[in-house]
Design a protein around this motif. Structure first.
Motif, PDB file in Angstrom:
ATOM      1  N   MET A   1       0.846  -1.192   0.000  1.00 11.69           N
ATOM      2  CA  MET A   1       0.000   0.000   0.000  1.00 11.69           C
ATOM      3  C   MET A   1       0.879   1.238   0.000  1.00 11.69           C
ATOM      4  O   MET A   1       1.952   1.251   0.604  1.00 11.69           O
ATOM      5  CB  MET A   1      -0.912  -0.024   1.241  1.00 11.69           C
ATOM      6  N   ALA A   2       0.440   2.284  -0.660  1.00 16.88           N
ATOM      7  CA  ALA A   2       1.222   3.509  -0.759  1.00 16.88           C
ATOM      8  C   ALA A   2       1.470   4.112   0.625  1.00 16.88           C
ATOM      9  O   ALA A   2       0.650   3.987   1.532  1.00 16.88           O
ATOM     10  CB  ALA A   2       0.491   4.522  -1.641  1.00 16.88           C
ATOM     11  N   VAL A   3       2.605   4.763   0.782  1.00 16.52           N
ATOM     12  CA  VAL A   3       2.940   5.443   2.027  1.00 16.52           C
ATOM     13  C   VAL A   3       2.415   6.873   1.941  1.00 16.52           C
ATOM     14  O   VAL A   3       2.670   7.586   0.971  1.00 16.52           O
ATOM     15  CB  VAL A   3       4.460   5.447   2.263  1.00 16.52           C
ATOM     16  N   LEU A   4       1.659   7.289   2.963  1.00 18.20           N
ATOM     17  CA  LEU A   4       1.082   8.624   2.969  1.00 18.20           C
ATOM     18  C   LEU A   4       1.981   9.570   3.742  1.00 18.20           C
ATOM     19  O   LEU A   4       2.430   9.256   4.841  1.00 18.20           O
ATOM     20  CB  LEU A   4      -0.314   8.599   3.600  1.00 18.20           C
ATOM     21  N   ASN A   5       2.241  10.728   3.154  1.00 21.22           N
ATOM     22  CA  ASN A   5       3.087  11.729   3.795  1.00 21.22           C
ATOM     23  C   ASN A   5       2.221  12.857   4.327  1.00 21.22           C
ATOM     24  O   ASN A   5       1.447  13.466   3.587  1.00 21.22           O
ATOM     25  CB  ASN A   5       4.097  12.290   2.792  1.00 21.22           C
ATOM     26  N   LYS A   6       2.350  13.107   5.627  1.00 20.32           N
ATOM     27  CA  LYS A   6       1.565  14.170   6.276  1.00 20.32           C
ATOM     28  C   LYS A   6       2.511  15.182   6.892  1.00 20.32           C
ATOM     29  O   LYS A   6       3.338  14.846   7.731  1.00 20.32           O
ATOM     30  CB  LYS A   6       0.663  13.554   7.368  1.00 20.32           C
ATOM     31  N   GLY A   7       2.368  16.435   6.447  1.00 16.51           N
ATOM     32  CA  GLY A   7       3.161  17.510   7.008  1.00 16.51           C
ATOM     33  C   GLY A   7       2.400  18.254   8.084  1.00 16.51           C
ATOM     34  O   GLY A   7       1.419  17.753   8.641  1.00 16.51           O
ATOM     35  N   ASN A   8       2.818  19.475   8.364  1.00 20.53           N
ATOM     36  CA  ASN A   8       2.162  20.293   9.372  1.00 20.53           C
ATOM     37  C   ASN A   8       0.783  20.740   8.896  1.00 20.53           C
ATOM     38  O   ASN A   8       0.509  20.784   7.700  1.00 20.53           O
ATOM     39  CB  ASN A   8       3.016  21.526   9.690  1.00 20.53           C
ATOM     40  N   VAL A   9      -0.062  21.064   9.851  1.00 19.63           N
ATOM     41  CA  VAL A   9      -1.397  21.546   9.521  1.00 19.63           C
ATOM     42  C   VAL A   9      -1.295  22.800   8.671  1.00 19.63           C
ATOM     43  O   VAL A   9      -0.422  23.643   8.877  1.00 19.63           O
ATOM     44  CB  VAL A   9      -2.218  21.809  10.810  1.00 19.63           C
ATOM     45  N   LYS A  10      -2.169  22.919   7.662  1.00 13.55           N
ATOM     46  CA  LYS A  10      -2.186  24.080   6.778  1.00 13.55           C
ATOM     47  C   LYS A  10      -3.542  24.764   6.853  1.00 13.55           C
ATOM     48  O   LYS A  10      -4.576  24.114   7.029  1.00 13.55           O
ATOM     49  CB  LYS A  10      -1.890  23.668   5.334  1.00 13.55           C
ATOM     50  N   THR A  11      -3.525  26.062   6.688  1.00 12.35           N
ATOM     51  CA  THR A  11      -4.758  26.848   6.728  1.00 12.35           C
ATOM     52  C   THR A  11      -5.414  26.874   5.351  1.00 12.35           C
ATOM     53  O   THR A  11      -4.800  26.531   4.335  1.00 12.35           O
ATOM     54  CB  THR A  11      -4.468  28.297   7.151  1.00 12.35           C
ATOM     55  N   CYS A  12      -6.655  27.346   5.325  1.00 13.59           N
ATOM     56  CA  CYS A  12      -7.343  27.553   4.045  1.00 13.59           C
ATOM     57  C   CYS A  12      -6.516  28.453   3.130  1.00 13.59           C
ATOM     58  O   CYS A  12      -6.393  28.200   1.928  1.00 13.59           O
ATOM     59  CB  CYS A  12      -8.705  28.201   4.278  1.00 13.59           C
ATOM     60  N   GLU A  13      -5.938  29.497   3.716  1.00 14.35           N
ATOM     61  CA  GLU A  13      -5.198  30.464   2.924  1.00 14.35           C
ATOM     62  C   GLU A  13      -3.958  29.839   2.286  1.00 14.35           C
ATOM     63  O   GLU A  13      -3.642  30.094   1.122  1.00 14.35           O
ATOM     64  CB  GLU A  13      -4.810  31.659   3.804  1.00 14.35           C
ATOM     65  N   GLN A  14      -3.249  28.990   3.036  1.00 13.12           N
ATOM     66  CA  GLN A  14      -2.071  28.322   2.492  1.00 13.12           C
ATOM     67  C   GLN A  14      -2.447  27.349   1.380  1.00 13.12           C
ATOM     68  O   GLN A  14      -1.799  27.294   0.330  1.00 13.12           O
ATOM     69  CB  GLN A  14      -1.326  27.588   3.614  1.00 13.12           C
ATOM     70  N   LEU A  15      -3.517  26.576   1.589  1.00 13.02           N
ATOM     71  CA  LEU A  15      -3.945  25.627   0.565  1.00 13.02           C
ATOM     72  C   LEU A  15      -4.476  26.347  -0.666  1.00 13.02           C
ATOM     73  O   LEU A  15      -4.306  25.870  -1.792  1.00 13.02           O
ATOM     74  CB  LEU A  15      -5.006  24.682   1.139  1.00 13.02           C
ATOM     75  N   LEU A  16      -5.101  27.489  -0.464  1.00 11.05           N
ATOM     76  CA  LEU A  16      -5.603  28.272  -1.595  1.00 11.05           C
ATOM     77  C   LEU A  16      -4.439  28.791  -2.438  1.00 11.05           C
ATOM     78  O   LEU A  16      -4.494  28.781  -3.673  1.00 11.05           O
ATOM     79  CB  LEU A  16      -6.448  29.431  -1.070  1.00 11.05           C
ATOM     80  N   GLU A  17      -3.379  29.213  -1.792  1.00 11.56           N
ATOM     81  CA  GLU A  17      -2.194  29.689  -2.519  1.00 11.56           C
ATOM     82  C   GLU A  17      -1.586  28.554  -3.342  1.00 11.56           C
ATOM     83  O   GLU A  17      -1.205  28.757  -4.503  1.00 11.56           O
ATOM     84  CB  GLU A  17      -1.177  30.238  -1.526  1.00 11.56           C
ATOM     85  N   GLU A  18      -1.510  27.350  -2.761  1.00 14.52           N
ATOM     86  CA  GLU A  18      -0.995  26.201  -3.504  1.00 14.52           C
ATOM     87  C   GLU A  18      -1.901  25.882  -4.694  1.00 14.52           C
ATOM     88  O   GLU A  18      -1.423  25.617  -5.807  1.00 14.52           O
ATOM     89  CB  GLU A  18      -0.896  24.978  -2.588  1.00 14.52           C
ATOM     90  N   PHE A  19      -3.205  25.910  -4.475  1.00 12.79           N
ATOM     91  CA  PHE A  19      -4.157  25.581  -5.540  1.00 12.79           C
ATOM     92  C   PHE A  19      -4.043  26.552  -6.701  1.00 12.79           C
ATOM     93  O   PHE A  19      -4.050  26.160  -7.873  1.00 12.79           O
ATOM     94  CB  PHE A  19      -5.580  25.591  -4.990  1.00 12.79           C
ATOM     95  N   ASN A  20      -3.936  27.839  -6.391  1.00 10.94           N
ATOM     96  CA  ASN A  20      -3.918  28.855  -7.441  1.00 10.94           C
ATOM     97  C   ASN A  20      -2.688  28.772  -8.337  1.00 10.94           C
ATOM     98  O   ASN A  20      -2.676  29.334  -9.435  1.00 10.94           O
ATOM     99  CB  ASN A  20      -4.020  30.252  -6.823  1.00 10.94           C
TER     100      ASN A  20
END
Length: 314
Positions: A1-20
């Motif tokens: 099974m694939a290994v899942l990588n989890k980093g630090n908690v991210k805010t909506c604003e950080q994820l929105l910047e990545e998405f854009n």
């Protein structure tokens, strides 16, 4: 099974910047519903097959009300109409899955709050049957919990995604547990499900909308994360992450759409303009996927994206 990588908690604003910074969704399309008068249809589930035809369950209500019903719609000449003789459920925000060969349909039931006069309480209610026509209620979630979801795992056990609020979950955090059969879906099991760690900061919240069993046994979760801005407006974003049912380990969350990726349209209230409620996702053989969503608590649309779960199956 694939290994899942989890980093630090991210805010909506950080994820929105990545998405854009990534390729944007395309082919926005309004889903047209008729046969329900002047009422709105929103917070739909993805289409599913029932007795040989595709069906969409949708939340139907007046623009100025929270009192809704779930109708089952079928497509006729490019528009979706209520299915003849199908049950109408007094619920909000419908969802579906299949477990042990049975259709499971659920939604949110509202009721007068037992303590706070003039306010509403809510709970998730589940129905099951061989088809829509045979649906019978079989379980209720805890008072105050929306976004309670089930998924059948590779070994036949059942994954349970929860979303407590209050002392345990704050504004809303996702929990996870496993049961061996639907008979074990009790209030105690749901309430005691451990929270997934480092998903949301305390000022923001989220929930699961539709879990998918992936080819490698992981669970791909379509969900939403949300926040308030300084004016009190709500911002809801569709997101995905993967979950290892054996360990409870998770991947980082990833936004997959924003309100601007959909067509302009009405809003139930001004504070709900930037709301996308991820109803369901249909994966395509060509590596794309269609997201079906409620938009601004007033209508339903779909867009096409790159299948967000493929990355977890590699």
């Amino acid at each position: 099974m694939a290994v899942l990588n989890k980093g630090n908690v991210k805010t909506c604003e950080q994820l929105l910047e990545e998405f854009n910074s990534n390729a944007q969704p395309a082919n926005a399309e309004r889903i047209v519903f008729t046969g329900i008068g002047e009422k709105d249809v929103y917070n739909i589930c993805a289409p599913f097959e029932d007795e040989g035809e595709l069906v969409i369950a949708g939340r139907v209500e007046s623009r100025d009300s929270e009192h809704s019903h779930v109708y089952f719609f079928v497509e006729r000449n490019g528009k979706w109409v209520p299915r003849e003789n199908a049950p109408v459920l007094e619920l909000q925000d419908p969802f579906f899955t299949r477990i042990a060969g049975e259709l499971i349909v659920g939604g949110v039931q509202i009721f007068p709050h037992p303590i706070n006069a003039g306010q509403l309480g809510w709970r998730t209610v589940f129905y099951k049957g061989q088809s829509i026509a045979g649906l019978q209620e079989f379980a209720k979630g805890p008072d105050g919990m929306k976004d309670l979801r089930l998924v059948e795992l590779k070994d036949g056990s059942i994954g349970v995604l929860t979303r407590p609020q209050g002392e345990k979950g704050g504004r809303g955090k996702i929990g996870w547990t496993r049961i061996s059969s639907l008979a074990e879906l009790t209030l105690d099991v749901i309430n005691e499900a451990p929270l997934l760690e480092d998903q949301f900061i305390d000022e923001q919240w989220g929930g699961a909308n539709e879990p998918h069993l992936l080819a490698n046994g992981l669970v791909g979760v379509l969900g939403h994360m949300a926040s308030f801005d300084e004016e009190g407006n709500r911002h809801y974003y569709p997101m995905v992450f993967a979950l290892d049912p054996e360990t409870g380990g998770i991947s980082d969350m990833k936004l997959i759409a924003t309100r601007s990726n959909f067509l302009p349209g009405p809003s139930k209230r001004p504070d709900l303009e930037d709301v996308v409620f991820s109803g369901g996702l249909v994966r395509r053989p060509d590596g794309s996927a269609d997201i079906y969503a409620g938009i601004s608590d007033a209508e339903a649309q779909k867009i096409t994206i790159v299948d967000p779960f493929l990355q977890y199956e590699r």
